[in-house]
Motif scaffolding. Structure first.
Motif, PDB file in Angstrom:
ATOM      1  N   LEU A   1       0.110  69.013  31.163  1.00  0.00           N
ATOM      2  CA  LEU A   1      -0.657  69.583  30.055  1.00  0.00           C
ATOM      3  C   LEU A   1      -1.001  68.536  28.999  1.00  0.00           C
ATOM      4  O   LEU A   1      -1.964  68.719  28.237  1.00  0.00           O
ATOM      5  N   TRP A   2      -0.239  67.465  28.931  1.00  0.00           N
ATOM      6  CA  TRP A   2      -0.556  66.393  27.986  1.00  0.00           C
ATOM      7  C   TRP A   2      -1.913  65.766  28.325  1.00  0.00           C
ATOM      8  O   TRP A   2      -2.703  65.442  27.449  1.00  0.00           O
ATOM      9  N   PHE A   3      -2.172  65.586  29.624  1.00  0.00           N
ATOM     10  CA  PHE A   3      -3.406  64.927  30.052  1.00  0.00           C
ATOM     11  C   PHE A   3      -4.488  65.911  30.503  1.00  0.00           C
ATOM     12  O   PHE A   3      -5.640  65.513  30.671  1.00  0.00           O
ATOM     13  N   ALA A   4      -4.142  67.189  30.689  1.00  0.00           N
ATOM     14  CA  ALA A   4      -5.088  68.160  31.249  1.00  0.00           C
ATOM     15  C   ALA A   4      -6.376  68.306  30.458  1.00  0.00           C
ATOM     16  O   ALA A   4      -7.459  68.429  31.051  1.00  0.00           O
ATOM     17  N   PRO A   5      -6.346  68.309  29.110  1.00  0.00           N
ATOM     18  CA  PRO A   5      -7.597  68.584  28.380  1.00  0.00           C
ATOM     19  C   PRO A   5      -8.617  67.454  28.399  1.00  0.00           C
ATOM     20  O   PRO A   5      -9.729  67.659  27.902  1.00  0.00           O
ATOM     21  N   VAL A   6      -8.246  66.285  28.908  1.00  0.00           N
ATOM     22  CA  VAL A   6      -9.181  65.157  28.884  1.00  0.00           C
ATOM     23  C   VAL A   6     -10.444  65.534  29.660  1.00  0.00           C
ATOM     24  O   VAL A   6     -10.392  65.874  30.844  1.00  0.00           O
ATOM     25  N   GLY A   7     -11.570  65.500  28.974  1.00  0.00           N
ATOM     26  CA  GLY A   7     -12.838  65.840  29.603  1.00  0.00           C
ATOM     27  C   GLY A   7     -13.155  67.317  29.649  1.00  0.00           C
ATOM     28  O   GLY A   7     -14.207  67.701  30.170  1.00  0.00           O
TER      29      GLY A   7
ATOM     30  N   SER B   1      -4.404  75.352  24.414  1.00  0.00           N
ATOM     31  CA  SER B   1      -3.475  75.407  23.283  1.00  0.00           C
ATOM     32  C   SER B   1      -3.091  76.846  22.969  1.00  0.00           C
ATOM     33  O   SER B   1      -1.912  77.143  22.696  1.00  0.00           O
ATOM     34  N   LEU B   2      -4.062  77.753  23.021  1.00  0.00           N
ATOM     35  CA  LEU B   2      -3.769  79.169  22.767  1.00  0.00           C
ATOM     36  C   LEU B   2      -2.822  79.722  23.819  1.00  0.00           C
ATOM     37  O   LEU B   2      -1.932  80.521  23.500  1.00  0.00           O
ATOM     38  N   TRP B   3      -3.005  79.298  25.069  1.00  0.00           N
ATOM     39  CA  TRP B   3      -2.089  79.731  26.123  1.00  0.00           C
ATOM     40  C   TRP B   3      -0.652  79.321  25.795  1.00  0.00           C
ATOM     41  O   TRP B   3       0.280  80.125  25.942  1.00  0.00           O
ATOM     42  N   LEU B   4      -0.447  78.098  25.350  1.00  0.00           N
ATOM     43  CA  LEU B   4       0.898  77.635  25.025  1.00  0.00           C
ATOM     44  C   LEU B   4       1.472  78.389  23.831  1.00  0.00           C
ATOM     45  O   LEU B   4       2.658  78.740  23.824  1.00  0.00           O
ATOM     46  N   VAL B   5       0.648  78.638  22.827  1.00  0.00           N
ATOM     47  CA  VAL B   5       1.120  79.378  21.650  1.00  0.00           C
ATOM     48  C   VAL B   5       1.555  80.787  22.049  1.00  0.00           C
ATOM     49  O   VAL B   5       2.625  81.268  21.636  1.00  0.00           O
TER      50      VAL B   5
ATOM     51  N   PHE C   1      -4.151  67.928  18.365  1.00  0.00           N
ATOM     52  CA  PHE C   1      -3.332  69.091  18.041  1.00  0.00           C
ATOM     53  C   PHE C   1      -2.799  69.757  19.306  1.00  0.00           C
ATOM     54  O   PHE C   1      -1.681  70.276  19.314  1.00  0.00           O
ATOM     55  N   HIS C   2      -3.582  69.737  20.375  1.00  0.00           N
ATOM     56  CA  HIS C   2      -3.096  70.303  21.642  1.00  0.00           C
ATOM     57  C   HIS C   2      -1.832  69.574  22.106  1.00  0.00           C
ATOM     58  O   HIS C   2      -0.866  70.219  22.524  1.00  0.00           O
ATOM     59  N   ARG C   3      -1.846  68.266  22.033  1.00  0.00           N
ATOM     60  CA  ARG C   3      -0.671  67.514  22.465  1.00  0.00           C
ATOM     61  C   ARG C   3       0.526  67.788  21.556  1.00  0.00           C
ATOM     62  O   ARG C   3       1.676  67.807  22.012  1.00  0.00           O
ATOM     63  N   PHE C   4       0.261  68.020  20.282  1.00  0.00           N
ATOM     64  CA  PHE C   4       1.332  68.408  19.375  1.00  0.00           C
ATOM     65  C   PHE C   4       1.906  69.767  19.785  1.00  0.00           C
ATOM     66  O   PHE C   4       3.140  69.954  19.801  1.00  0.00           O
ATOM     67  N   VAL C   5       1.040  70.712  20.148  1.00  0.00           N
ATOM     68  CA  VAL C   5       1.499  72.025  20.601  1.00  0.00           C
ATOM     69  C   VAL C   5       2.307  71.897  21.888  1.00  0.00           C
ATOM     70  O   VAL C   5       3.307  72.594  22.088  1.00  0.00           O
TER      71      VAL C   5
ATOM     72  N   ALA D   1       5.636  80.986  17.061  1.00  0.00           N
ATOM     73  CA  ALA D   1       4.310  81.077  17.667  1.00  0.00           C
ATOM     74  C   ALA D   1       3.250  81.319  16.603  1.00  0.00           C
ATOM     75  O   ALA D   1       2.155  80.733  16.649  1.00  0.00           O
ATOM     76  N   GLY D   2       3.553  82.183  15.629  1.00  0.00           N
ATOM     77  CA  GLY D   2       2.610  82.428  14.546  1.00  0.00           C
ATOM     78  C   GLY D   2       2.363  81.193  13.709  1.00  0.00           C
ATOM     79  O   GLY D   2       1.235  80.934  13.268  1.00  0.00           O
ATOM     80  N   ALA D   3       3.428  80.397  13.489  1.00  0.00           N
ATOM     81  CA  ALA D   3       3.278  79.154  12.715  1.00  0.00           C
ATOM     82  C   ALA D   3       2.401  78.152  13.440  1.00  0.00           C
ATOM     83  O   ALA D   3       1.743  77.315  12.797  1.00  0.00           O
ATOM     84  N   LEU D   4       2.349  78.198  14.756  1.00  0.00           N
ATOM     85  CA  LEU D   4       1.443  77.340  15.530  1.00  0.00           C
ATOM     86  C   LEU D   4       0.043  77.936  15.604  1.00  0.00           C
ATOM     87  O   LEU D   4      -0.958  77.211  15.618  1.00  0.00           O
ATOM     88  N   TYR D   5      -0.016  79.252  15.637  1.00  0.00           N
ATOM     89  CA  TYR D   5      -1.315  79.923  15.776  1.00  0.00           C
ATOM     90  C   TYR D   5      -2.193  79.720  14.539  1.00  0.00           C
ATOM     91  O   TYR D   5      -3.409  79.514  14.668  1.00  0.00           O
ATOM     92  N   ALA D   6      -1.593  79.773  13.353  1.00  0.00           N
ATOM     93  CA  ALA D   6      -2.373  79.675  12.114  1.00  0.00           C
ATOM     94  C   ALA D   6      -3.168  78.373  12.027  1.00  0.00           C
ATOM     95  O   ALA D   6      -4.390  78.399  11.797  1.00  0.00           O
ATOM     96  N   PRO D   7      -2.554  77.187  12.203  1.00  0.00           N
ATOM     97  CA  PRO D   7      -3.365  75.960  12.160  1.00  0.00           C
ATOM     98  C   PRO D   7      -4.247  75.773  13.385  1.00  0.00           C
ATOM     99  O   PRO D   7      -5.243  75.037  13.315  1.00  0.00           O
ATOM    100  N   LEU D   8      -3.920  76.421  14.494  1.00  0.00           N
ATOM    101  CA  LEU D   8      -4.769  76.304  15.680  1.00  0.00           C
ATOM    102  C   LEU D   8      -6.138  76.931  15.428  1.00  0.00           C
ATOM    103  O   LEU D   8      -7.178  76.319  15.703  1.00  0.00           O
ATOM    104  N   VAL D   9      -6.155  78.152  14.890  1.00  0.00           N
ATOM    105  CA  VAL D   9      -7.424  78.840  14.651  1.00  0.00           C
ATOM    106  C   VAL D   9      -7.985  78.530  13.272  1.00  0.00           C
ATOM    107  O   VAL D   9      -9.173  78.779  13.009  1.00  0.00           O
ATOM    108  N   GLU D  10      -7.136  78.037  12.350  1.00  0.00           N
ATOM    109  CA  GLU D  10      -7.519  77.631  10.998  1.00  0.00           C
ATOM    110  C   GLU D  10      -8.037  78.795  10.143  1.00  0.00           C
ATOM    111  O   GLU D  10      -8.541  78.590   9.050  1.00  0.00           O
TER     112      GLU D  10
END
Length: 341
Positions: A41-47, A57-61, A182-186, A244-253
């Protein structure tokens, strides 16, 4: 007189057959699966683009929220319909502290988990007196109450207008404003929480939770403090929803009450059942079905929700234990055939 029950006797006498087969090799395999998944998942979003990265990222949250409900339901056997409400508490706590008071995200993350742990502890007290579907009614009422507060107390939550401009955290001076960063942080935060849960369910606490689910009376006769573990199951599961909520808030902003309604609690419950209640990797599979699968089905246009519902219904009819149970049965058959050969 008989000797008091020890942790060793509890481990051997109170657990179901599946728990007894959890050998050290299987434990190591679970941890290795988590590590391998984190690396992928660290490298999955590339491209993949910004939206594809957001979906991952939402899936992980959502997986973090389902982890907590899986602990409450899958391991302790306690039915809760308030997981989305706890997730909302964590999201609003983080959003209010970071936007209105300038608190760092890390402090807000810790406070969100602490608040939801404390509220879950208080909510767990009715669980000591009511059982089965009555307990679900208690959490249903709590979920409705929290949603009404989020919607109507505009001075605190912004009401239906919500809270916007939620900043993403920094990591050692590195700004995580981009989707990939941010995805890698999640990924890192989710991995840490998953490892903590992996350790917990294989500790005496996890064995006590499982014994509580299987037979509370027998667990009490073996020396398990059922009152304490009932409260802990609620509190820890609630804390994971807060994280999960603490991660969700900055994800969707931007947050408003709609993602934390009662229907979302039912959806999280569906993820637990579809992924496999009582399985370590079940939350990830269930959240994958609930978050990523609908995105894959959007090619069907307005019919994608009907197709999604049909797939989930067929899955649960074919295997009530969820995808994880289906995989376990398949592996058992393959192992049996290999042993016969």
């Amino acid at each position: 007189m008989t000797a008091p029950a020890t942790h060793e006797s509890l481990q051997h006498e109170s657990l179901p057959q599946r728990s007894r087969l959890s050998l050290p090799a299987f434990v190591d395999g679970s941890l290795l699966t988590l590590i391998a998944g984190a690396v992928i998942l660290w490298f999955a979003p590339v491209g993949m683009g910004r939206y594809g990265t957001y979906v991952l990222s939402l899936w992980l949250v959502m997986s973090v929220a389902v982890m907590g409900l899986n602990l409450t339901l899958g391991y302790a056997g306690l039915k809760s319909l308030a997981q989305a409400a706890f997730m909302g508490l964590g999201a609003y706590t983080t959003a209010i502290l970071t936007t209105k008071y300038g608190v760092s995200w890390y402090a807000a993350f810790a406070l969100s988990g602490l608040l939801t742990f404390a509220v879950g502890l208080v909510l767990g007290f009715p669980a000591l007196r009511v059982k089965a579907h009555y307990l679900a009614f208690v959490t249903l009422a709590f979920s409705t109450l929290i949603w009404l507060i989020m919607r109507n107390e505009q001075w605190l939550t912004g009401g239906v207008f919500g809270i916007s401009n939620i900043n993403r955290p920094e990591f050692f001076g590195i700004k995580l404003f981009g989707a990939l960063e941010f995805h890698r942080f999640v990924v890192v935060v989710t991995f840490i929480l998953a490892v903590v849960l992996w350790w917990m369910i294989r500790s005496p606490w996890g064995r006590a939770f499982t014994a509580l689910r299987e037979n509370p009376i027998r667990a009490a006769s073996l020396g398990v403090d059922t009152r304490m573990y009932t409260l802990l199951a609620f509190a820890i599961g609630s804390a994971y929803a807060g994280f999960a909520g603490a991660l969700y808030a900055p994800l969707v902003e931007f947050i408003d009450p709609s993602p934390f309604s009662l229907s979302q609690s039912f959806f999280l419950l569906l993820m637990v059942v579809a992924g496999g209640a009582g399985y370590l990797l079940g939350p990830f599979i269930g959240a994958l079905l609930g978050v990523v699968l609908p995105e894959w089905l959007r090619f069907a246009g307005s019919l994608y929700l009907i197709i999604f519902a049909a797939i989930v219904m067929l899955l649960l009819i074919a295997c009530p234990q969820g995808v994880s149970g289906l995989l376990e049965r398949g592996w058992a058959k393959l192992s049996g055939k290999a042993g016969a050969r």
